[in-house]
Design a protein around this motif. Structure first.
Motif, PDB file in Angstrom:
ATOM      1  N   ASP A 110       2.191  -3.270   3.204  1.00  0.00           N
ATOM      2  CA  ASP A 110       1.203  -4.347   3.309  1.00  0.00           C
ATOM      3  C   ASP A 110      -0.010  -3.969   4.160  1.00  0.00           C
ATOM      4  O   ASP A 110      -0.671  -4.830   4.734  1.00  0.00           O
ATOM      5  CB  ASP A 110       1.841  -5.631   3.861  1.00  0.00           C
ATOM      6  CG  ASP A 110       2.928  -6.156   2.938  1.00  0.00           C
ATOM      7  OD1 ASP A 110       2.773  -6.022   1.710  1.00  0.00           O
ATOM      8  OD2 ASP A 110       3.936  -6.670   3.440  1.00  0.00           O
TER       9      ASP A 110
ATOM     10  N   THR B 133       0.843  -1.187   0.000  1.00  0.00           N
ATOM     11  CA  THR B 133       0.000   0.000   0.000  1.00  0.00           C
ATOM     12  C   THR B 133       0.878   1.237   0.000  1.00  0.00           C
ATOM     13  O   THR B 133       1.874   1.301   0.717  1.00  0.00           O
ATOM     14  CB  THR B 133      -0.906   0.005   1.247  1.00  0.00           C
ATOM     15  OG1 THR B 133      -1.659  -1.201   1.264  1.00  0.00           O
ATOM     16  CG2 THR B 133      -1.849   1.190   1.242  1.00  0.00           C
TER      17      THR B 133
ATOM     18  N   ARG C 294      -8.968  -1.819   4.545  1.00  0.00           N
ATOM     19  CA  ARG C 294     -10.189  -2.104   5.298  1.00  0.00           C
ATOM     20  C   ARG C 294      -9.910  -2.501   6.745  1.00  0.00           C
ATOM     21  O   ARG C 294     -10.521  -1.991   7.671  1.00  0.00           O
ATOM     22  CB  ARG C 294     -10.988  -3.204   4.607  1.00  0.00           C
ATOM     23  CG  ARG C 294     -12.413  -3.302   5.170  1.00  0.00           C
ATOM     24  CD  ARG C 294     -13.193  -4.467   4.632  1.00  0.00           C
ATOM     25  NE  ARG C 294     -13.031  -5.519   5.639  1.00  0.00           N
ATOM     26  CZ  ARG C 294     -12.764  -6.777   5.375  1.00  0.00           C
ATOM     27  NH1 ARG C 294     -12.644  -7.181   4.155  1.00  0.00           N
ATOM     28  NH2 ARG C 294     -12.637  -7.655   6.317  1.00  0.00           N
ATOM     29  N   ASP C 295      -8.981  -3.420   6.973  1.00  0.00           N
ATOM     30  CA  ASP C 295      -8.759  -3.969   8.308  1.00  0.00           C
ATOM     31  C   ASP C 295      -7.775  -3.162   9.157  1.00  0.00           C
ATOM     32  O   ASP C 295      -7.925  -3.105  10.375  1.00  0.00           O
ATOM     33  CB  ASP C 295      -8.257  -5.413   8.213  1.00  0.00           C
ATOM     34  CG  ASP C 295      -9.296  -6.339   7.601  1.00  0.00           C
ATOM     35  OD1 ASP C 295     -10.496  -6.081   7.787  1.00  0.00           O
ATOM     36  OD2 ASP C 295      -8.898  -7.306   6.928  1.00  0.00           O
ATOM     37  N   GLU C 296      -6.775  -2.580   8.539  1.00  0.00           N
ATOM     38  CA  GLU C 296      -5.717  -1.926   9.311  1.00  0.00           C
ATOM     39  C   GLU C 296      -5.733  -0.405   9.192  1.00  0.00           C
ATOM     40  O   GLU C 296      -4.930   0.267   9.814  1.00  0.00           O
ATOM     41  CB  GLU C 296      -4.345  -2.463   8.872  1.00  0.00           C
ATOM     42  CG  GLU C 296      -4.213  -3.933   9.162  1.00  0.00           C
ATOM     43  CD  GLU C 296      -3.028  -4.574   8.452  1.00  0.00           C
ATOM     44  OE1 GLU C 296      -2.581  -5.612   8.939  1.00  0.00           O
ATOM     45  OE2 GLU C 296      -2.558  -4.052   7.425  1.00  0.00           O
TER      46      GLU C 296
ATOM     47  N   SER D 116      -3.629  -3.269   5.023  1.00  0.00           N
ATOM     48  CA  SER D 116      -4.966  -3.572   4.515  1.00  0.00           C
ATOM     49  C   SER D 116      -5.823  -2.348   4.796  1.00  0.00           C
ATOM     50  O   SER D 116      -6.058  -2.020   5.954  1.00  0.00           O
ATOM     51  CB  SER D 116      -5.545  -4.794   5.223  1.00  0.00           C
ATOM     52  OG  SER D 116      -6.942  -4.840   5.034  1.00  0.00           O
TER      53      SER D 116
END
Length: 130
Positions: free
Chosen positions: A99, A2, A103-105, A101
């Motif tokens: 790396d 990312t 949505r999640d992180e 995420s």
């Protein structure tokens, strides 16, 4: 992997951006009732070359809140930490950009942090300044 640009674009598409620089965004989210909460996302390069994203949201002016109570409330496990920066009591969360995420992180910690900051602002100041 990312990138910081992907984080910026994600925020721009979903939220009302109030202020922006190359490594910082400030924007507003709606919270419970008719309340809103400001949040900032900073791009933090690390000394070893790793990149980090810091999410922070103000709870109140440090000289207007009970700082002991602020720290007690901020000590709950789902949050990253608490700080006073430029006279503001802030809730903060930091995550590695590599790396990440979205949505999640990013989104999940963002919404948790903003919700908690708004609840703390309401409890500690009885206002909706931020």
């Amino acid at each position: 992997m990312t990138s910081w640009i992907e984080v910026i674009n994600y925020v721009r598409l979903r939220y009302e951006v109030l202020e922006e620089t190359d490594d910082w965004l400030r924007f507003r989210l709606d919270t419970a009732g008719e309340r809103t909460q400001q949040v900032s996302v900073h791009h933090l390069p690390d000394l070893d070359g790793s990149e980090w994203v810091e999410i922070s949201s103000p709870v109140g002016r440090a000289d207007e809140v009970d700082l002991l109570r602020f720290l007690e409330l901020a000590g709950l496990p789902e949050l990253g930490g608490a700080a006073v920066v430029d006279g503001l009591a802030l809730l903060k969360h930091v995550a590695p950009l590599e790396d990440l995420s979205i949505r999640d992180e990013f989104e999940r910690p963002l919404t948790l942090l903003v919700s908690r900051a708004d609840a703390m602002e309401h409890e500690l100041t009885r206002r909706d300044h931020f």
